[in-house]
Each structure stands twice: as structure tokens, then as C-alpha cells.
Design a protein around this motif. Structure first.
Motif, PDB file in Angstrom:
ATOM      1  N   MET A   1       0.860  -1.271   0.049  1.00  0.00           N
ATOM      2  CA  MET A   1      -0.064  -0.028  -0.036  1.00  0.00           C
ATOM      3  C   MET A   1       0.889   1.392   0.084  1.00  0.00           C
ATOM      4  N   ARG A   2       1.775   1.309   0.937  1.00  0.00           N
ATOM      5  CA  ARG A   2       2.841   2.337   0.646  1.00  0.00           C
ATOM      6  C   ARG A   2       3.691   2.566  -0.412  1.00  0.00           C
ATOM      7  N   TRP A   3       4.008   1.531  -1.259  1.00  0.00           N
ATOM      8  CA  TRP A   3       4.503   1.852  -2.487  1.00  0.00           C
ATOM      9  C   TRP A   3       3.664   2.307  -3.362  1.00  0.00           C
ATOM     10  N   ILE A   4       2.338   1.964  -3.396  1.00  0.00           N
ATOM     11  CA  ILE A   4       1.391   2.489  -4.284  1.00  0.00           C
ATOM     12  C   ILE A   4       1.225   4.073  -4.309  1.00  0.00           C
ATOM     13  N   LEU A   5       1.281   4.569  -2.680  1.00  0.00           N
ATOM     14  CA  LEU A   5       0.999   5.879  -2.813  1.00  0.00           C
ATOM     15  C   LEU A   5       2.254   6.738  -2.825  1.00  0.00           C
ATOM     16  N   SER A   6       3.312   6.215  -2.832  1.00  0.00           N
ATOM     17  CA  SER A   6       4.658   6.746  -3.006  1.00  0.00           C
ATOM     18  C   SER A   6       4.859   6.857  -4.468  1.00  0.00           C
ATOM     19  N   LEU A   7       4.524   5.893  -5.227  1.00  0.00           N
ATOM     20  CA  LEU A   7       4.444   5.984  -6.744  1.00  0.00           C
ATOM     21  C   LEU A   7       3.448   6.933  -7.178  1.00  0.00           C
ATOM     22  N   ALA A   8       2.469   7.086  -6.659  1.00  0.00           N
ATOM     23  CA  ALA A   8       1.405   8.108  -7.066  1.00  0.00           C
ATOM     24  C   ALA A   8       1.868   9.452  -6.825  1.00  0.00           C
TER      25      ALA A   8
END
Length: 168
Positions: A1-8
Motif C-alpha cells: 500500500m505504501r509503494w502505491i502511494l509513493s509511486l502516485a
């Protein structure tokens, strides 16, 4: 979940940078509203010999015109220098107070290297303890005392200035 927010967040930042690069700087110019000059109403004149209207004087600073007119010349006054006989005090500079006489003598020697004459005095208190004070002076003028204080401060000694009433 953190990776998705970071990439966004990174993708949004890159998109914003690309958007800023596409804007032409000549297209965006701040517009400054300039006030229109106030219309000057002229009343019909019945007097034909009236002088023509004077142009309005532009408001400005008159500092440079006013300055020479406001010059103040002080009167000559003799400098006040009190004679030593008029002063009621001598000055003594205490540089330290120690329980051990060797510490007091060490500080006295340090002060002697500065060209000042210091004395160590022994003080016996009512409680039975003994203190050794290191004093420089007495000085008859404030200028001599200030010179000594400056020398002491230069060697990291924070002195205490005391006024001693003159005898006689």
C-alpha cells in the motif's frame, strides 16, 4: 500500500513539472490596474481677465530643501573633567575569591603577566571558613579602572568593581 502511494506521489510530481514546462512565459503576464486620471471640472468663467490655471504641483519630498534650514549649531562648552580631589571614591577590582591560597597566588601571578599589581588578602569569616581574595587597585580614576578591567577580561577573568570611600 505504501509503494502505491509513493509511486502516485512521484508520478503526480513529475506530471506537475511537465505541466509547468508547457506553459509559455509570454502568455502569463500580470495585469496591473492603472487608475484613470480624475476628470478636471472647469466652471464657466465670467471674468475674462482671470490668470490661466496653474498646473498642479507634483507631490514630493522636500527633505533636501528643508535640511539646510534646520541646521543646529551647538554652543561651545568646556569638557567636564573632575579633579581627583573632587571624587569621593577609589575603585578596587576584585578578580576572584578562593578557599585555597595557592589558587589565589596562581591568579595573582596570571594578573602580574598583564602588567597589573594584584594583592591577595585573607578573610576569616564568623563561620570559621577562610577565603583568599585577589584584588587589583586601588584606582583613583574610572579610566584607570576601566583599563585594568579590559586587561582582565582579555584573559577571561570577570572582575567585580567595588567603590571604596576615600579617607580624609
Amino acid at each position: 500500500m505504501r509503494w502505491i502511494l509513493s509511486l502516485a506521489a512521484v508520478g503526480g510530481f513529475i506530471g506537475f513539472i511537465l505541466y509547468l514546462n508547457t506553459i509559455n512565459p509570454q502568455q502569463v503576464r500580470p495585469t496591473v490596474a492603472t487608475p484613470a486620471p480624475a476628470p478636471v471640472a472647469t466652471a464657466p468663467s465670467t471674468n475674462t481677465t482671470a490668470p490661466p490655471a496653474q498646473p498642479q504641483e507634483q507631490q514630493g519630498f522636500r527633505f533636501y530643501e528643508m535640511l539646510p534650514d534646520s541646521e543646529v549649531i551647538p554652543s561651545d562648552v568646556d569638557e567636564y573633567t573632575p579633579s581627583p580631589s573632587q571624587q569621593q571614591y577609589n575603585y578596587v577590582v576584585q578578580t576572584g575569591s578562593f578557599r585555597n591560597s595557592t589558587d589565589a597566588e596562581r591568579q595573582r601571578a596570571q594578573i602580574a603577566f598583564q602588567g597589573l599589581r594584584a594583592q591577595v588578602s585573607r578573610i576569616d569569616l564568623d563561620s570559621g571558613s577562610t577565603w583568599y581574595r585577589v584584588n587589583v587597585g586601588p584606582f583613583t580614576s574610572r579610566s584607570q579602572m576601566n583599563s585594568a578591567v579590559d586587561k582582565l577580561v582579555s584573559i577571561n577573568i570577570q572582575p567585580l568593581v567595588r567603590k571604596i570611600p576615600r579617607e580624609g
